[in-house]
Motif scaffolding. Structure first.
Motif, short mmCIF file in Angstrom:
data_model
loop_
_atom_site.label_atom_id
_atom_site.label_comp_id
_atom_site.label_asym_id
_atom_site.label_seq_id
_atom_site.Cartn_x
_atom_site.Cartn_y
_atom_site.Cartn_z
N PHE A 107 -4.70 7.20 15.04
CA PHE A 107 -3.25 7.30 14.94
C PHE A 107 -2.79 8.66 15.43
CE2 PHE A 107 -2.43 3.61 12.12
CZ PHE A 107 -3.73 3.28 11.81
N PHE A 132 5.39 8.39 12.85
CA PHE A 132 4.40 7.61 13.59
C PHE A 132 4.73 7.56 15.08
CE2 PHE A 132 1.37 4.36 14.40
CZ PHE A 132 1.96 3.47 15.28
N ARG A 161 2.36 1.78 3.72
CA ARG A 161 1.78 1.18 4.93
C ARG A 161 2.33 -0.22 5.15
NH1 ARG A 161 -2.39 -2.04 6.47
NH2 ARG A 161 -3.19 -2.36 4.36
N ARG A 194 -7.50 1.41 3.67
CA ARG A 194 -7.07 1.75 5.03
C ARG A 194 -6.39 3.13 5.06
NH1 ARG A 194 -5.56 -3.61 8.44
NH2 ARG A 194 -7.11 -4.98 7.51
N TYR A 238 0.66 11.17 15.17
CA TYR A 238 1.92 11.41 14.50
C TYR A 238 2.54 12.68 15.06
CZ TYR A 238 1.04 8.00 10.79
OH TYR A 238 0.82 6.84 10.08
N TYR A 294 -4.11 6.65 -4.07
CA TYR A 294 -3.49 5.56 -3.36
C TYR A 294 -3.36 4.35 -4.28
CZ TYR A 294 -8.23 3.68 -2.63
OH TYR A 294 -9.51 3.20 -2.81
N TYR A 305 0.84 -1.20 0.00
CA TYR A 305 0.00 0.00 0.00
C TYR A 305 0.88 1.25 0.00
CZ TYR A 305 -4.16 -2.74 1.17
OH TYR A 305 -5.21 -3.63 1.16
N LEU A 326 -5.79 13.15 1.15
CA LEU A 326 -5.38 12.04 0.29
C LEU A 326 -5.68 12.35 -1.17
CD1 LEU A 326 -4.31 9.10 0.25
CD2 LEU A 326 -6.69 8.37 0.35
N LEU A 386 -5.96 7.19 5.79
CA LEU A 386 -6.13 7.99 7.00
C LEU A 386 -6.79 9.32 6.67
CD1 LEU A 386 -2.62 7.43 8.63
CD2 LEU A 386 -4.75 6.20 9.07
N ASN A 406 0.06 -2.08 9.93
CA ASN A 406 -0.89 -0.97 9.77
C ASN A 406 -0.31 0.38 10.18
OD1 ASN A 406 -3.37 -0.01 8.89
ND2 ASN A 406 -4.31 -0.13 10.91
N GLU A 407 1.02 0.53 10.08
CA GLU A 407 1.64 1.83 10.34
C GLU A 407 2.01 2.46 9.00
OE1 GLU A 407 3.73 0.13 14.42
OE2 GLU A 407 4.95 0.99 12.83
N GLN A 408 1.68 3.77 8.86
CA GLN A 408 2.07 4.48 7.64
C GLN A 408 3.37 5.22 7.87
OE1 GLN A 408 -0.67 6.77 5.28
NE2 GLN A 408 -2.32 5.26 5.51
N VAL A 450 -2.92 -0.09 -3.96
CA VAL A 450 -2.90 -1.27 -3.09
C VAL A 450 -1.91 -2.32 -3.59
CG1 VAL A 450 -5.25 -0.83 -2.35
CG2 VAL A 450 -4.83 -2.41 -4.23
N TYR A 490 -6.82 1.18 19.02
CA TYR A 490 -7.87 0.48 18.28
C TYR A 490 -9.20 0.41 19.00
CZ TYR A 490 -4.46 -0.99 14.78
OH TYR A 490 -3.52 -1.00 13.78
N TYR A 543 0.57 5.78 -0.74
CA TYR A 543 -0.37 6.89 -0.72
C TYR A 543 0.33 8.19 -1.10
CZ TYR A 543 -2.51 3.51 2.50
OH TYR A 543 -3.00 2.37 3.09
N THR A 567 -0.81 3.87 17.61
CA THR A 567 -2.11 3.49 17.08
C THR A 567 -2.95 2.96 18.23
OG1 THR A 567 -1.04 2.70 15.07
CG2 THR A 567 -3.35 2.16 15.34
#
Lengths: 111, 112
Positions: free
Chosen positions: B34, B46, A94, B98, B36, A48, A31, A45, B100, A98-100, A50, B51, A33, B49
Motif C-alpha cells: 500500500f 490512501f 478497513r 489484515r 499512502y 485491532y 475491521y 499497530l 499493515l 481492503n483499503e484502510q 475484527v 497485489y 485499528y 494497493t
C-alpha cells in the motif's frame, strides 16, 4: 460523509493520569485499528478489532486497552500515562475493498 | 519479522523534476503493498494497493510499481502541492486482521 473521526485533537496529560481516545466510523466497517506514530517512525499497530465484541493486541499494546461494543466505536484507553506514550494516535477502519481509512489523529503529550 | 524500508528519508525536488521513491520489503508472504500520502497534522490518505509483481497503478502524476522485493512510487513533473510524506505499508498472509506494517516514510518537498 464523515468517515473516521477522532477526539480530542490534542491533549496534555500528567504522568499517572488516564484518558480515553475516541474513534468513530460511519462506513459500517467491521475491521478497526489503532496505531501510534512517533517522529520519524512508521505507524505501529497497538490494537485491532475484527468486529463488535472482538479485539486483539497488535505490536505495541502495553499500557493500552480497548473495547468494541458497537460497529461504529472503538475507544482506546490509556491507564497510568507515561512519557513513553507521548505520540500521535491514529484510528483506522478497513473497507471490503481492503483499503484502510484513517482519522485525523490525536496528538498526546505526557509530562 | 516483517520489515519495510523506505528511501530516501527526505527528497527535495524542483517543480517539474521527476523522481522515484523506493520501498523495499522483507516479508514471509506478501498479500498487498500500500502507498499512502500524509500531509502535516493529518492522517494518512490512501493512494494505491498493489497485489502482484509487475502490477502498476497510476493516479495523476503518481505511478506505483511492484517487484518481488520492492515498490517504487514514480512522480512525474511534480508540483508544490505534491509535497507530503509518502508512506509505504505491507500486508501479509500471516496477519489475521489484515493489519499493515509501515515504513518510516519519505518526506517529499517540491519547490516552485
Amino acid at each position: 460523509n464523515a468517515g473516521v473521526t477522532q477526539t480530542p485533537k490534542f491533549r496534555i496529560l500528567k504522568i499517572g493520569q488516564s484518558m480515553t481516545l475516541q474513534c468513530t466510523q460511519d462506513m459500517n466497517h467491521n475491521y478497526m485499528y489503532w496505531y501510534r506514530q512517533d517522529p520519524g517512525m512508521g505507524l505501529k499497530l497497538i490494537y485491532y478489532s475484527v468486529g463488535a465484541g472482538i479485539t486483539d493486541k497488535g505490536e505495541v499494546p502495553n499500557g493500552y486497552n480497548v473495547s468494541r461494543s458497537t460497529t461504529e466505536d472503538f475507544p482506546l484507553r490509556l491507564e497510568l500515562a507515561a512519557p513513553s506514550q507521548t505520540s500521535v494516535y491514529f484510528c483506522a477502519s478497513r473497507s471490503q475493498e481492503n483499503e484502510q481509512y484513517f482519522g485525523p489523529g490525536t496528538r498526546l503529550t505526557v509530562t | 519479522e516483517d520489515q519495510v524500508t523506505q528511501s530516501p528519508e527526505a527528497l527535495r525536488l524542483q517543480e517539474g523534476e521527476s523522481s522515484s521513491l523506493n520501498c523495499s520489503y522483507t516479508v514471509s508472504g506478501l498479500r498487498g503493498l500500500f502507498w499512502y500520502r500524509q500531509d502535516p497534522g493529518k492522517g494518512p490518505e490512501f493512494l494505491f494497493t498493489l497485489y502482484s509483481a509487475g502490477e502498476e497503478k497510476e493516479k495523476e502524476r503518481l505511478k506505483a510499481t511492484l517487484t518481488k522485493k520492492e515498490s517504487f512510487l514514480h512522480i512525474t513533473a511534480p508540483k508544490p502541492e505534491d509535497s507530503a510524506t509518502y508512506l509505504c505499508a505491507v500486508q501479509t498472509f500471516s496477519g489475521s486482521a489484515r493489519q499493515l506494517t509501515f515504513g518510516s516514510g519519505t518526506q517529499l518537498t517540491v519547490l516552485p
